[in-house]
Design an enzyme around this catalytic site. Structure first.
Site, mmCIF file in Angstrom:
data_model
loop_
_atom_site.group_PDB
_atom_site.id
_atom_site.type_symbol
_atom_site.label_atom_id
_atom_site.label_comp_id
_atom_site.label_asym_id
_atom_site.label_seq_id
_atom_site.Cartn_x
_atom_site.Cartn_y
_atom_site.Cartn_z
ATOM 1 C CD GLU A 49 -5.431 20.650 -19.659
ATOM 2 O OE1 GLU A 49 -4.990 20.131 -20.644
ATOM 3 O OE2 GLU A 49 -6.486 20.736 -19.185
ATOM 4 C CD GLU B 64 -9.917 23.249 -21.033
ATOM 5 O OE1 GLU B 64 -9.943 21.986 -20.771
ATOM 6 O OE2 GLU B 64 -9.234 23.866 -21.609
#
Ligand code: BG6
Length: 433
Positions: free
Chosen positions: A158, A339
């Site tokens: 991220e 995720e």
């Protein structure tokens, strides 16, 4: 890539503890967080995974995981700007991989999950172009050390968050609010570091399988019509969200195309490094962006009283169908859900168990949608966030995402109902939904 990668994810800073043991140096999350974490908590011990990794791998095995996504802590490995190495840090990850392999669990290693070493931060962090060299040194050391023990590598977790939330919004370490010109420069350095890292991984690791794990904005259709789907697709790839937008990162990294907004910072020469061939498109997905308070164009979304997680994220399983489809159609890489999960108000109840029906329902809805997507586009795995409750950044320990409940005073691990449910999903390979 035969078997579907059923697993769970964690990150070094969130679970390891041992924050200053065996030669580890501080990271920005160790040193810059005083007064910034809920209830004054910190990650000095966290889940004490550094000392309990064997017990934790045994839990994974019991759960039936065939893969496990974790991150390496740069600050445990490279202790200064000269690139000096901490051998005990390397041993920890080699031992962890050995333990995983001995239990039939495929290691999926993330090289960077936000815990920038303080020495790198003090020297300018992601603003300093030298960070590319520093990162390469670390990647070279660790990929040589793990060759033969791990083949899946994820360069960055991220960038949207550690650049956008950490350096633009100022809500995560290092809590900076830089202007957009500086953010572009930092983004360029992250992308170049990614490209160089991919080359190093491929050189050092036999049979390497490489990707990244972004969590940019993706939208779900608001109406069940062709126009609704087209609108969601186009919103998923426009640049309205600046560094939170999909195209900001993935167009240069995967397609070799620089969005207009970044053309003043990223050159065609840069793209030769940034755009390396990848084996999968990792994606961290929690909610459709439609309903985010940060969505720039507010719609008349009927979300009054809609289901939300403990941290307020809207439960929107349909994104698990649309995002893999949109991402595959644009980037043509097999999708790995790196995720997905939810925080819940969990505790050990009077029968000694942790009942979390919301999470059971969440898993049911999201994984069912993923299986639907898998019938249409290549999807190679699913990693639940998170294996166990852990240090959830500025939320500290007040936000519980785990399949396994952790009592942070005693370090006792207790299975939640959702852990049993996930074990059954894995056993049936997703066909019991
Ligand atoms: C993801 C991160 O954004 O979401 C994880 O990769 C994080 O590290 C998870 O823990 C949950 O987010 P938060 O902000 O509630 O801790």
């Amino acid at each position: 890539m035969e078997k579907f990668l059923w697993g769970a994810a964690t990150a070094a800073h969130q679970i390891e503890g041992a924050y200053d043991e065996d030669g580890k140096v501080p990271s920005i999350w160790d040193e810059l967080t005083e007064g910034k974490i809920s209830n004054g908590e910190n990650a000095r011990v966290a889940c004490d995974h550094y000392h309990r990794y064997k017990e934790d791998v045994a839990l994974m095995k019991e759960l039936g995981l065939n893969s496990y996504r974790f991150s390496l802590s740069w600050a445990r490995i490279i202790i200064n700007e000269n690139g000096d190495v901490n051998p005990k840090g390397i041993d920890f990850y080699r031992n962890l991989c050995d333990e995983l392999n001995a239990n039939g669990i495929e290691p999926l290693c993330t090289l960077y999950h936000w815990d920038l070493p303080m020495w790198a931060y003090r020297a300018g962090g992601w603003k300093n172009p030298k960070i590319i060299e520093w990162f390469c040194r670390y990647v070279d050391v660790m990929t040589k050390a793990l060759d033969g023990k791990a083949k899946y590598f994820i360069t960055f977790n991220e960038p949207q968050y550690f650049i956008g939330v950490g350096c633009f919004a100022g809500l995560h370490a290092p809590f900076e609010k830089n202007d957009i010109a500086t953010i572009k420069v930092m983004s360029r350095h992250v992308m170049l570091a990614h490209g160089e890292a991919v080359k190093i991984i491929r050189k050092n690791v036999k049979g390497a399988i490489v990707g990244m794990a972004p969590n940019h904005s993706c939208f779900a259709p608001e109406t069940d019509t062709t126009e609704g789907v087209e609108e969601a697709r186009s919103r998923s790839f426009n640049l309205d969200h600046l560094m939170f937008s999909t195209a900001w990162w993935s167009d240069p990294m995967v397609l070799g195309v620089v969005p207009d907004l970044l053309k003043d910072t990223i050159t065609q020469e840069d793209v030769k490094t940034i755009c390396q061939s990848l084996d999968f498109y990792g994606y961290n997905v929690y909610s459709a962006m439609n309903y985010s308070p940060f969505a720039p164009k507010k719609r008349n979304n009927p979300t009054f009283g809609a289901p939300r997680t403990q941290t307020g994220w809207l439960v929107s399983p349909q994104i698990m169908y649309y995002a893999p489809k949109f991402l595959y159609e644009r980037y043509r890489l097999p999708i790995l859900i790196t995720e997905n999960g939810m925080s819940n108000c969990d505790w050990v109840m009077r029968d000694g168990k942790v009942h979390d029906p919301q999470r059971v329902d969440y898993l049911h809805g999201y994984i069912k949608e993923l299986m639907r997507a898998k019938n249409e586009v290549p999807v190679i795995g699913y990693q639940y966030w998170s294996l166990m409750d852990n240090f959830e950044w500025t939320n500290g320990y007040s936000s519980r995402f785990g399949l396994i409940f952790v009592d942070f005073a005693t370090q006792k691990r207790t299975w939640k109902d959702s852990a049993y449910f996930y074990r059954d999903i894995i056993q049936s390979n997703g066909e019991n939904l």
